[in-house]
Design an enzyme around this catalytic site. Sequence first.
Site: not given
Ligand code: COA
Length: 256
Positions: A67, A112, A115, A135
């Site tokens: 999400a 999400g 999910e 989460e």
């Molecule tokens: N919501 C909003 N934006 C997200 C996102 C999310 N769940 N997951 C990734 N993004 C965005 C990042 O903010 C980034 O945006 P930016 O370039 O404007 O800063 C872009 O997507 C790329 O992500 P980034 O974190 O730079 O890539 P990465 O390869 O370093 O890491 C992940 C990848 C998946 C490990 C990391 O993005 C992450 O931990 N995301 C969240 C996962 C999460 O907690 N999901 C559950 C949400 S309830």
Amino acid sequence: MSYTTLTYETDDNGITTITINRPDKLNALNKEVLNELSDAFQQVAVSTDVKAVLLTGAGEKAFVAGADIKELSSLDEHTGRMVSQKGQQIFQSIEDTRKPVVAVVNGYALGGGAELAMACHMRIASASAVFGLPEVGLGLIPGYGGTQRLPHIVGRARALEMILTGKQVKAEEAREMGLVNMVVENPVDEAKKLLTTILSNGPVAVRNAIRAVYHSDNKRGFQVEADLFGNLCTTEDAKEGTSAFLEKRKPDFKGK
Ligand code: COA
């Protein structure tokens, strides 16, 4: 269909590919994606051209990274409950689709995203797939059905382990747990092959089989199975399927 955050294409075999298309945000589910997904699955339900669905995410890096955390950061009790309920309803409408729905997962399927994949009927992954429900690390819990679907798919103890630790599970481990059906080099091709095999069977039977299987976790399941079986016995497809076997020929199903 024309969407801003999705692509929606139906091929000549009636397989509709829905691709979540926000690769710069790793296909994170913001309000717009959720609204468009909801609309796309309403189209799937009513369109006679659509026989099956392949759901995937654009880019190499992610199926869906969760999400949209930016949107989650400002919720209060009331809006939080509403957001959770709305996501649950949309994902339920995907699970309730009476046409087979396969998720093709490459890269991250987190929060999400995991999910969403779980709301699909089957999951096919590439070796790069990573599943997780992180989460609790955000001070939250899965809110789009993850606490309910994951225990059904992998069992309660493994679900708790994933949900309470937030740990990431790689493709092969996910397959061993039953979270994905298969891990293959070319998951889109494999998903189309799987759907084509399913579509060669009696369409009404396939529809009823999906319904029956989703009743397997409640006490009415056997009754539902018997009702759906009886209903199928009145269809032209069942007459054709059984006659074709006895006459040693291939069935020609009409979906009636
Ligand atoms: N919501 C909003 N934006 C997200 C996102 C999310 N769940 N997951 C990734 N993004 C965005 C990042 O903010 C980034 O945006 P930016 O370039 O404007 O800063 C872009 O997507 C790329 O992500 P980034 O974190 O730079 O890539 P990465 O390869 O370093 O890491 C992940 C990848 C998946 C490990 C990391 O993005 C992450 O931990 N995301 C969240 C996962 C999460 O907690 N999901 C559950 C949400 S309830």
